[in-house]
Write a protein that holds these residues in place. Structure first.
Motif, PDB file in Angstrom:
ATOM      1  N   VAL A  26       0.884  -1.160   0.000  1.00  0.00           N
ATOM      2  CA  VAL A  26       0.000   0.000   0.000  1.00  0.00           C
ATOM      3  C   VAL A  26       0.924   1.213   0.000  1.00  0.00           C
ATOM      4  CG1 VAL A  26      -1.749   1.273   1.281  1.00  0.00           C
ATOM      5  CG2 VAL A  26      -1.799  -1.226   1.270  1.00  0.00           C
ATOM      6  N   PRO A  27       0.917   1.980  -1.092  1.00  0.00           N
ATOM      7  CA  PRO A  27       1.853   3.107  -1.173  1.00  0.00           C
ATOM      8  C   PRO A  27       1.496   4.199  -0.175  1.00  0.00           C
ATOM      9  CG  PRO A  27       0.344   3.110  -3.046  1.00  0.00           C
ATOM     10  CD  PRO A  27       0.046   1.870  -2.256  1.00  0.00           C
ATOM     11  N   SER A  28       2.495   4.995   0.163  1.00  0.00           N
ATOM     12  CA  SER A  28       2.252   6.079   1.113  1.00  0.00           C
ATOM     13  C   SER A  28       1.359   7.138   0.486  1.00  0.00           C
ATOM     14  CB  SER A  28       3.585   6.705   1.548  1.00  0.00           C
ATOM     15  OG  SER A  28       4.159   7.428   0.474  1.00  0.00           O
ATOM     16  N   PHE A  29       0.678   7.869   1.331  1.00  0.00           N
ATOM     17  CA  PHE A  29      -0.220   8.926   0.874  1.00  0.00           C
ATOM     18  C   PHE A  29       0.545   9.960   0.053  1.00  0.00           C
ATOM     19  CE2 PHE A  29      -2.573  12.916   1.463  1.00  0.00           C
ATOM     20  CZ  PHE A  29      -3.830  12.524   1.053  1.00  0.00           C
ATOM     21  N   TRP A  30       1.714  10.357   0.536  1.00  0.00           N
ATOM     22  CA  TRP A  30       2.501  11.377  -0.146  1.00  0.00           C
ATOM     23  C   TRP A  30       2.966  10.902  -1.515  1.00  0.00           C
ATOM     24  CZ3 TRP A  30       3.282  16.097  -1.083  1.00  0.00           C
ATOM     25  CH2 TRP A  30       4.429  16.530  -1.721  1.00  0.00           C
ATOM     26  N   LYS A  31       3.372   9.641  -1.617  1.00  0.00           N
ATOM     27  CA  LYS A  31       3.836   9.083  -2.888  1.00  0.00           C
ATOM     28  C   LYS A  31       2.734   9.167  -3.940  1.00  0.00           C
ATOM     29  CE  LYS A  31       6.612   5.131  -4.251  1.00  0.00           C
ATOM     30  NZ  LYS A  31       7.103   3.814  -3.852  1.00  0.00           N
ATOM     31  N   CYS A  32       1.491   8.929  -3.517  1.00  0.00           N
ATOM     32  CA  CYS A  32       0.355   8.995  -4.436  1.00  0.00           C
ATOM     33  C   CYS A  32      -0.046  10.436  -4.742  1.00  0.00           C
ATOM     34  CB  CYS A  32      -0.848   8.264  -3.846  1.00  0.00           C
ATOM     35  SG  CYS A  32      -0.585   6.517  -3.571  1.00  0.00           S
ATOM     36  N   MET A  33       0.188  11.324  -3.804  1.00  0.00           N
ATOM     37  CA  MET A  33      -0.300  12.694  -3.906  1.00  0.00           C
ATOM     38  C   MET A  33       0.626  13.634  -4.663  1.00  0.00           C
ATOM     39  SD  MET A  33      -2.783  14.636  -3.050  1.00  0.00           S
ATOM     40  CE  MET A  33      -3.664  14.449  -1.546  1.00  0.00           C
ATOM     41  N   ARG A  34       1.915  13.352  -4.703  1.00  0.00           N
ATOM     42  CA  ARG A  34       2.873  14.357  -5.192  1.00  0.00           C
ATOM     43  C   ARG A  34       2.677  14.761  -6.657  1.00  0.00           C
ATOM     44  NH1 ARG A  34       8.022  10.514  -4.337  1.00  0.00           N
ATOM     45  NH2 ARG A  34       7.513   9.076  -6.014  1.00  0.00           N
ATOM     46  N   LEU A  35       2.386  13.844  -7.553  1.00  0.00           N
ATOM     47  CA  LEU A  35       2.190  14.207  -8.959  1.00  0.00           C
ATOM     48  C   LEU A  35       0.961  15.102  -9.112  1.00  0.00           C
ATOM     49  CD1 LEU A  35       2.801  14.002 -11.988  1.00  0.00           C
ATOM     50  CD2 LEU A  35       1.390  11.937 -12.019  1.00  0.00           C
ATOM     51  N   GLY A  36      -0.167  14.677  -8.562  1.00  0.00           N
ATOM     52  CA  GLY A  36      -1.399  15.455  -8.663  1.00  0.00           C
ATOM     53  C   GLY A  36      -1.276  16.809  -7.984  1.00  0.00           C
ATOM     54  N   LEU A  37      -0.597  16.836  -6.853  1.00  0.00           N
ATOM     55  CA  LEU A  37      -0.424  18.092  -6.131  1.00  0.00           C
ATOM     56  C   LEU A  37       0.453  19.060  -6.915  1.00  0.00           C
ATOM     57  CD1 LEU A  37      -1.253  19.453  -3.500  1.00  0.00           C
ATOM     58  CD2 LEU A  37       0.857  18.582  -2.485  1.00  0.00           C
ATOM     59  N   SER A  38       1.490  18.557  -7.561  1.00  0.00           N
ATOM     60  CA  SER A  38       2.345  19.446  -8.362  1.00  0.00           C
ATOM     61  C   SER A  38       1.580  19.986  -9.573  1.00  0.00           C
ATOM     62  CB  SER A  38       3.629  18.732  -8.793  1.00  0.00           C
ATOM     63  OG  SER A  38       3.337  17.618  -9.595  1.00  0.00           O
ATOM     64  N   ILE A  39       0.733  19.172 -10.190  1.00  0.00           N
ATOM     65  CA  ILE A  39      -0.097  19.657 -11.300  1.00  0.00           C
ATOM     66  C   ILE A  39      -1.087  20.697 -10.789  1.00  0.00           C
ATOM     67  CG2 ILE A  39      -1.891  19.002 -12.958  1.00  0.00           C
ATOM     68  CD1 ILE A  39      -0.376  16.327 -13.262  1.00  0.00           C
ATOM     69  N   PHE A  40      -1.712  20.432  -9.664  1.00  0.00           N
ATOM     70  CA  PHE A  40      -2.672  21.362  -9.060  1.00  0.00           C
ATOM     71  C   PHE A  40      -2.012  22.714  -8.782  1.00  0.00           C
ATOM     72  CE2 PHE A  40      -4.547  23.282  -5.271  1.00  0.00           C
ATOM     73  CZ  PHE A  40      -5.871  23.380  -5.647  1.00  0.00           C
TER      74      PHE A  40
END
Length: 178
Positions: A26-40
């Motif tokens: 189960v990947p970490s929350f940050w690992k999943c969030m970083r791409l979308g957050l940088s685009i946002f």
């Protein structure tokens, strides 16, 4: 890259074999969030920069639209990243289908963002700069590109790949019951 049905079947067999022998993390929350957050952040910052440079700050609504569209991108990227990073690393590195999908997604995403940046810069150089038109263009471009992406992916028999995942999940459930 040319893919054949045989290549997909072999890839599915390899993926099934790895799924049965390895654990999925189960990947970490940050690992999943970083791409979308940088685009946002990039989308909202870009739109805000151009909206703030208009006369009488007429681009407030475009910033709100950018936040809304950026949030949709954030959630979409989060879901895709979570699925991708939950795959065993061996699958991420060796799978032809996964690498193919990753490459296609990068090309389509880059194309949408490049068209948005070019459109925004071109429109900004004119006398009739309207910030809402920029974010509207991004939305329309994204929808059209997404439809083209789906049509492009429909050419491949990726249902085999989905069947392999379903078979793995069913075997996992059966093993848990035993």
């Amino acid at each position: 890259m040319n893919m054949t049905n045989k290549m997909i079947k072999e890839d599915v067999a390899m993926i099934s074999r790895i799924f049965l022998n390895e654990e999925c993390e189960v990947p970490s929350f940050w690992k999943c969030m970083r791409l979308g957050l940088s685009i946002f952040v990039g989308l909202v910052a870009w739109q805000t920069f151009f909206a703030l440079t208009t006369k009488n700050f007429s681009g407030g609504f475009s910033i709100v639209m950018a936040v809304g569209l950026g949030f949709i991108f954030l959630i979409s990227c989060f879901g895709m990243s979570a699925r991708y990073y939950s795959l065993p690393e061996e699958i991420r590195e060796k799978s032809i289908v996964i690498r193919f999908m990753k490459t296609k997604i990068k090309y389509y995403s880059f194309s949408v963002m490049l068209m948005y940046v070019i459109f925004t810069l071109t429109l900004r150089m004119t006398e009739i700069f309207i910030p809402v038109a920029c974010i509207g263009f991004l939305f329309v471009t994204f929808i059209i590109t997404f439809i083209i992406f789906l049509a492009d992916m429909g050419r491949y028999d990726l249902s085999l790949f989905n069947a392999a995942i379903s078979a793995w999940r069913n075997e996992e459930i059966t093993e848990d019951r035993d």
